[in-house]
Design an enzyme around this catalytic site. Structure first.
Site, short mmCIF file in Angstrom:
data_model
loop_
_atom_site.label_atom_id
_atom_site.label_comp_id
_atom_site.label_asym_id
_atom_site.label_seq_id
_atom_site.Cartn_x
_atom_site.Cartn_y
_atom_site.Cartn_z
N LYS A 179 0.87 -1.32 -0.41
CA LYS A 179 -0.11 0.39 -0.45
C LYS A 179 0.87 1.33 0.01
CE LYS A 179 -4.19 1.87 2.65
NZ LYS A 179 -4.59 1.63 3.51
N SER A 210 -10.20 2.21 2.66
CA SER A 210 -9.40 2.92 1.95
C SER A 210 -7.69 2.05 1.08
CB SER A 210 -8.52 3.41 3.15
OG SER A 210 -7.44 2.88 3.72
N SER A 261 -9.82 -1.03 7.42
CA SER A 261 -8.98 -0.50 5.69
C SER A 261 -8.57 -1.83 5.16
CB SER A 261 -8.72 0.54 5.49
OG SER A 261 -8.64 1.97 6.19
#
Ligand code: GLN
Length: 475
Positions: free
Chosen positions: A76, A151, A175
């Site tokens: 990420k 997210s 997330s």
């Protein structure tokens, strides 16, 4: 190339049926073919191939190799890889390059994992749909008109679309788990402090944890075991001993397992398909010898309110460092220093990030501190007591990961409160700091993924993954 698990890949690499370079080229080609899905913000085409060649050489020459030898991973884009771009999907960090490695990344690299690139996300990990990215949204791999969750939307879509074998995400309120649920994969957030946060860009420091997204629980266990453990760079990282997750999770049995089912996790407003599928799975486990225990977690309705007070307070402080002077974007035409700060932040941050900075500043301001921030801290404490008590009676708490299946792109962008409610079931584990996982259960009547959410007591990741594996196996 069909790869069912890392174990499968590893044995094929060791038998010289394939090479790391072939594997990396295979994934890079898939990434290229999926370019329109916007899953990666940065692809490490060259360095990944170089690294693969080096690993192939190691194996050929009989050098010892690591536990994650040749594992193709996505990271990420709020987790630092030295020399790589680290954008947090924000304009304010668009061209920022990290000067050091996150501890988690360093530990993966030491075990010979390969990093394919950095994945798209909601800006600074604020969001539930990946729509708050300065780099544009990511479609859900199962229905392009819908969101992949957030997210860590890019990480979830990367694993689900076969553009990485395993991905790292970060989880502050759901997330990792919520996008995993939306993309039909496993997503696990460990106990707070289990994995070092050094090199993870801070959103809400007392909630943030790095988590793992993969197709199966065994791969999650393996990667978790490599990253977990004390780190001198993060004072909140735990000294708690790191077990051998893979072997310990194999000892977990369904027989006699007490599964707590809070009535608050099955409200009347729950999507009927989600409710049916989750309850169906629980009934199956009961048939296999588990005991379903009805429990209650009073005051669950305050979770979202307390969460958004606490995380915005922490975010408003954490994001103060992005001022145009030290990192990334600086506004060009400012008359003086104060204007440079204001303009850089005004132009560099997106709408949701600004909303949270304002909200957080407000709840911390004199006169409101006690009313909001202090009260929310007290609620956090109450939640910790309630979850601890519940987990004295049961082994695990189960419910849906999300109250609804993946929603349409644009459906919730105009109503932030609606968007915040996407996390009702994942936020409590973050408030209390316990480990939790989303397990893919299959598809609803519209062919959209549905996930089951499980919470265990502090540092019971092996048990959590063991239970999750039973659910996934008998699909
Ligand atoms: N969707 C939640 C939020 O926007 C959770 C985000 C996260 O876990 N990083 O805060």
């Amino acid at each position: 190339m069909q790869l069912s698990s890392y174990e499968d890949l590893r044995s094929r690499l060791f038998s010289h049926e394939i090479t790391c370079e072939e594997v990396v080229r295979f994934y890079l080609e898939r990434i290229e073919n999926h370019r329109n899905d916007n899953i990666y913000i940065t692809v490490f085409s060259e360095s990944a191939i170089e690294r693969a060649r080096e690993l192939d050489r190691k194996l050929r020459e009989g050098e010892s190799v690591g536990k994650l030898f040749g594992m193709p991973m996505a990271i990420k884009d709020n987790i630092a890889i030295k020399g790589g771009r680290l954008t947090c999907a924000s304009k304010i960090l668009e061209n920022y390059e990290s000067v050091y490695d996150a501890t988690a990344v360093l530990r993966l690299a030491e075990e010979d994992a390969i990093f394919l690139g950095k994945t798209n996300m909601d800006e600074f990990a604020m969001g539930s749909s990946n729509e708050n990215s300065a780099f544009g949204n990511v479609p859900n791999p199962f229905d392009k008109k819908r969101v992949p969750g957030g997210s860590s939307g890019g990480s979830a879509a990367a694993v689900a679309s076969g553009l990485a074998m395993v991905a790292l995400g970060s989880d502050t309120g759901g997330s990792v788990r919520q996008p995993a649920g939306f993309c039909d994969i496993v997503g696990m957030k460990p106990t707070y402090g289990r994995i070092s946060r050094y090199g993870l860009v801070a959103f809400a420091s007392s909630f943030d944890q790095i988590g793992v997204l993969a197709r199966n629980c065994d791969d999650v266990a393996l990667v978790l075991g490599v990253m977990a453990g004390k780190d001198k760079h993060d004072a909140t990282s735990s000294l708690h001993e790191v077990p051998d997750y893979s072997s310990e999770m194999a000892t977990v049995s369904v027989e006699g397992l007490r599964i707590g089912i809070p009535k608050e996790y099955f409200p009347e407003t729950l999507n009927p398909d989600v409710s049916r599928i989750v309850k169906g799975k629980l009934a199956e486990l009961q048939d296999q010898g588990a005991e379903l225990v009805a429990i209650t977690l009073p005051d669950s309705e305050y979770a979202i309110a307390a969460y958004y007070i606490l995380v915005t307070a922490e975010a408003s402080s954490n994001l103060a460092r992005f001022d145009g002077a030290r990192y990334g974007y600086r506004s060009e035409n400012s008359e003086d220093l104060a204007a440079m700060y204001v303009n850089s932040r005004t132009e560099g941050f997106g709408r949701e990030v600004k909303r949270r900075i304002m909200l957080g500043t407000y709840v911390l301001s004199a006169g409101y501190y006690d009313t909001y921030y202090k009260k929310a801290q007290q609620v956090r404490r109450v939640f910790q007591d309630r979850y601890r008590e519940a987990l004295e009676k049961v082994d695990v708490i189960a419910g849906p990961t999300s109250p609804f299946p993946p929603f349409g792109i644009g459906d919730k962008t105009e109503n932030p409160l609606d968007m915040y409610l996407a996390d009702v079931f994942t936020v409590p584990a973050s408030i209390v700091g316990m480990p939790a996982v989303s397990v893919p259960l299959g598809f609803d009547s519209q062919n959209l993924p549905v996930g089951m959410h499980l919470i265990c007591n502090f540092f019971e990741e092996a048990k959590l993954l063991g239970i999750a594996r039973h659910m996934q196996r008998s699909l």
